[in-house]
Design an enzyme around this catalytic site. Structure first.
Site, PDB file in Angstrom:
ATOM      1  N   GLY A   1       2.495   4.619   5.758  1.00  0.00           N
ATOM      2  CA  GLY A   1       3.577   5.159   4.931  1.00  0.00           C
ATOM      3  C   GLY A   1       4.828   5.204   5.787  1.00  0.00           C
ATOM      4  O   GLY A   1       5.083   6.170   6.486  1.00  0.00           O
TER       5      GLY A   1
ATOM      6  N   ILE B   1       0.851  -1.206   0.000  1.00  0.00           N
ATOM      7  CA  ILE B   1       0.000   0.000   0.000  1.00  0.00           C
ATOM      8  C   ILE B   1       0.877   1.243   0.000  1.00  0.00           C
ATOM      9  O   ILE B   1       0.439   2.312  -0.388  1.00  0.00           O
ATOM     10  CB  ILE B   1      -0.986   0.043   1.193  1.00  0.00           C
ATOM     11  CG1 ILE B   1      -0.255   0.081   2.536  1.00  0.00           C
ATOM     12  CG2 ILE B   1      -1.970  -1.105   1.127  1.00  0.00           C
ATOM     13  CD1 ILE B   1      -1.159   0.479   3.684  1.00  0.00           C
ATOM     14  N   ASP B   2       2.139   1.122   0.444  1.00  0.00           N
ATOM     15  CA  ASP B   2       3.001   2.303   0.572  1.00  0.00           C
ATOM     16  C   ASP B   2       3.495   2.840  -0.775  1.00  0.00           C
ATOM     17  O   ASP B   2       3.968   3.966  -0.855  1.00  0.00           O
ATOM     18  CB  ASP B   2       4.226   1.979   1.443  1.00  0.00           C
ATOM     19  CG  ASP B   2       3.866   1.792   2.904  1.00  0.00           C
ATOM     20  OD1 ASP B   2       2.667   1.878   3.230  1.00  0.00           O
ATOM     21  OD2 ASP B   2       4.774   1.548   3.713  1.00  0.00           O
TER      22      ASP B   2
ATOM     23  N   ARG C   1      -5.475  -1.385   4.811  1.00  0.00           N
ATOM     24  CA  ARG C   1      -4.980  -2.622   4.210  1.00  0.00           C
ATOM     25  C   ARG C   1      -6.094  -3.622   3.914  1.00  0.00           C
ATOM     26  O   ARG C   1      -5.851  -4.653   3.286  1.00  0.00           O
ATOM     27  CB  ARG C   1      -3.943  -3.270   5.140  1.00  0.00           C
ATOM     28  CG  ARG C   1      -2.687  -2.441   5.309  1.00  0.00           C
ATOM     29  CD  ARG C   1      -1.421  -3.229   5.159  1.00  0.00           C
ATOM     30  NE  ARG C   1      -1.358  -4.443   5.908  1.00  0.00           N
ATOM     31  CZ  ARG C   1      -0.416  -4.728   6.810  1.00  0.00           C
ATOM     32  NH1 ARG C   1       0.513  -3.836   7.088  1.00  0.00           N
ATOM     33  NH2 ARG C   1      -0.401  -5.874   7.418  1.00  0.00           N
TER      34      ARG C   1
HETATM   35  O1  F6P Z   1       4.533  -1.741   4.515  1.00  0.00           O
HETATM   36  C1  F6P Z   1       3.179  -1.593   4.566  1.00  0.00           C
HETATM   37  C2  F6P Z   1       2.735  -1.159   5.938  1.00  0.00           C
HETATM   38  O2  F6P Z   1       1.359  -0.952   5.810  1.00  0.00           O
HETATM   39  C3  F6P Z   1       3.432   0.078   6.497  1.00  0.00           C
HETATM   40  O3  F6P Z   1       2.908   1.279   6.023  1.00  0.00           O
HETATM   41  C4  F6P Z   1       3.235  -0.117   7.962  1.00  0.00           C
HETATM   42  O4  F6P Z   1       4.249   0.549   8.705  1.00  0.00           O
HETATM   43  C5  F6P Z   1       3.342  -1.589   8.108  1.00  0.00           C
HETATM   44  O5  F6P Z   1       2.923  -2.159   6.904  1.00  0.00           O
HETATM   45  C6  F6P Z   1       2.533  -2.134   9.255  1.00  0.00           C
HETATM   46  O6  F6P Z   1       2.820  -3.484   9.398  1.00  0.00           O
HETATM   47  P1  F6P Z   1       2.246  -4.386  10.581  1.00  0.00           P
HETATM   48  O7  F6P Z   1       0.866  -4.775  10.197  1.00  0.00           O
HETATM   49  O8  F6P Z   1       3.154  -5.558  10.618  1.00  0.00           O
HETATM   50  O9  F6P Z   1       2.253  -3.582  11.847  1.00  0.00           O
END
Ligand code: F6P
Length: 387
Positions: free
Chosen positions: A182, A138-139, A286
């Site tokens: 992000g 998504i980033d 997400r």
């Molecule tokens: O890399 C995608 C992302 O959505 C980042 O923006 C965010 O920091 C991370 O994943 C969060 O991941 P998790 O669900 O493991 O906390």
């Protein structure tokens, strides 16, 4: 019959199922059987866990969030710690994966993942395991592709949140701060901020300070607008260069970001005495169905990945080089993150509309790890706690 293996790795995002469906349909057209390994790379070895993928069990998944194969961003496969540091994957694991591919007659593996997951795919390639990568995040911070799938859906979610915050902010004369995802790149904040009528956008790529943020709020009040929308990327650095984190994580996992929105909101309220509220959008970005754009992109990526395998081209990552779907070496995609250029046209457009980036204007350079604040900052308890 030769097989195509598919797996989804790392954090999930809208469109994963659309890639799987595209890969399965294309495999069938080209005369391959398709199997899906479960829980990312973990399903490849010890124990090998997979399921057959066919038109029956991939029917109706095009518009579903998540992934029918499961995913993980922890586990035994780690090819990088931090942004730049290569970690060597255990040679026995690599040998195990190679054996699985040989035993199951895999012509090629479609590895759907972001930066870290594609770094694993690259080490597979170097070990002689036939892989093709599909860029997911998504980033939108992967090099060598104009867009990753999932980004547009996340932006749509953040824009919808801004639309909703806009009306409640206006009704109560409030400042509303929206924290979006992000980690290294502020693409979601930038695009949603423009699409959702944000007044201040704070990005990891542009140094900002609280004077700059407050200046915009006061400027709006002087124009008779008694509410302000602030969009902040979770990876934006505080004026002293620090990042706000939620929790440290063990082993090779990146620290969990989050909380900068509340720090920004508290500081605005302290400095200006304006009622300020914060919404952290988090994993809503997400989940849920992919947008039309992401469905089309993900479907093309899935099909093109299988065609790439069929041509015998490995170590490649499919990419969107508008208007074409093409492929590049995976190394090109993972060697450098694609961050927001402070002088790109989207930033210029935003500035032309009067959107503030919390800085002094276009001449500001991107932050080093510990930049000097452009203005003397009054230390607040929230800021001190965040350090
Ligand atoms: O890399 C995608 C992302 O959505 C980042 O923006 C965010 O920091 C991370 O994943 C969060 O991941 P998790 O669900 O493991 O906390």
């Amino acid at each position: 019959m030769k097989r195509i293996g598919v797996l989804t790795s790392g954090g999930d995002c809208p469109g994963l199922n659309a890639v799987i469906r595209g890969a399965v349909k294309c495999s069938q057209q080209l005369g391959y059987e398709c199997i899906g390994f479960l829980r990312g790379y973990e399903g490849l070895v010890d124990p090998v866990t997979y399921k057959q993928l066919n038109s029956k069990n991939t029917s109706g998944i095009l518009n579903q969030g998540g992934t029918i194969l499961g995913s993980t961003n922890k586990g035994r496969f780690v090819a990088r710690s931090g942004v730049d540091n290569r970690e060597e994957i255990d040679i026995e694991l690599l040998a195990g994966v190679k054996a699985t591919c040989e035993q199951l007659d895999i012509a090629g593996l479609v590895c759907i993942g972001g930066d870290g997951s594609l770094a694993i795919a690259q080490q597979f390639h170097e070990f002689g395991i036939p892989v093709v990568g599909v860029p997911k995040t998504i980033d939108n911070d992967l090099s060598a592709t104009a867009y990753t799938f999932g980004f547009d859906s996340a932006v749509a979610c953040a824009t919808d949140a801004l639309d909703r915050l806009h009306t409640t902010a206006a009704a109560h004369d409030r400042v509303m701060v929206l924290e979006v995802m992000g980690r290294h790149a502020g693409w979601i904040a930038l695009h949603a901020g423009i699409a959702g009528g944000g007044d201040v956008i704070l990005l990891p790529e542009i140094s900002w300070n609280f004077d700059g943020v407050c200046r915009k709020i006061i400027e709006r009040e002087q124009q008779g607008k008694h509410f302000t929308l602030v969009v902040v990327a979770e990876g934006a650095h505080l004026p002293d260069g620090a990042m706000v984190t939620r929790e440290r994580r063990s082993e090779n996992r990146q620290v969990a970001l989050g909380g900068i929105g509340n720090v920004v909101a508290a500081e605005i309220q302290t400095r200006l005495g304006r009622e300020t509220r914060c919404v952290v959008l988090g994993h809503l970005q997400r989940g849920g169905p992919p947008t039309t754009f992401d469905r089309v992109l993900a479907t093309q990526f899935g099909a093109y990945a299988v065609e790439t395998i069929h041509r015998g081209e490995f170590g490649r990552m499919v990419c969107f080089n508008p208007p074409a779907i093409e492929s590049v070496w995976i190394t090109e995609a993972v060697s450098k993150l694609r961050t927001v250029d402070p002088n790109c046209s989207a930033v210029k457009t935003a500035r032309a509309l009067g959107i503030s980036f919390g800085d002094c204007g276009p001449k500001q350079s991107p932050p080093a790890s510990k930049p000097q604040p452009a203005f003397a900052e009054a230390e607040s308890p929230e800021l001190a706690a965040a350090r």
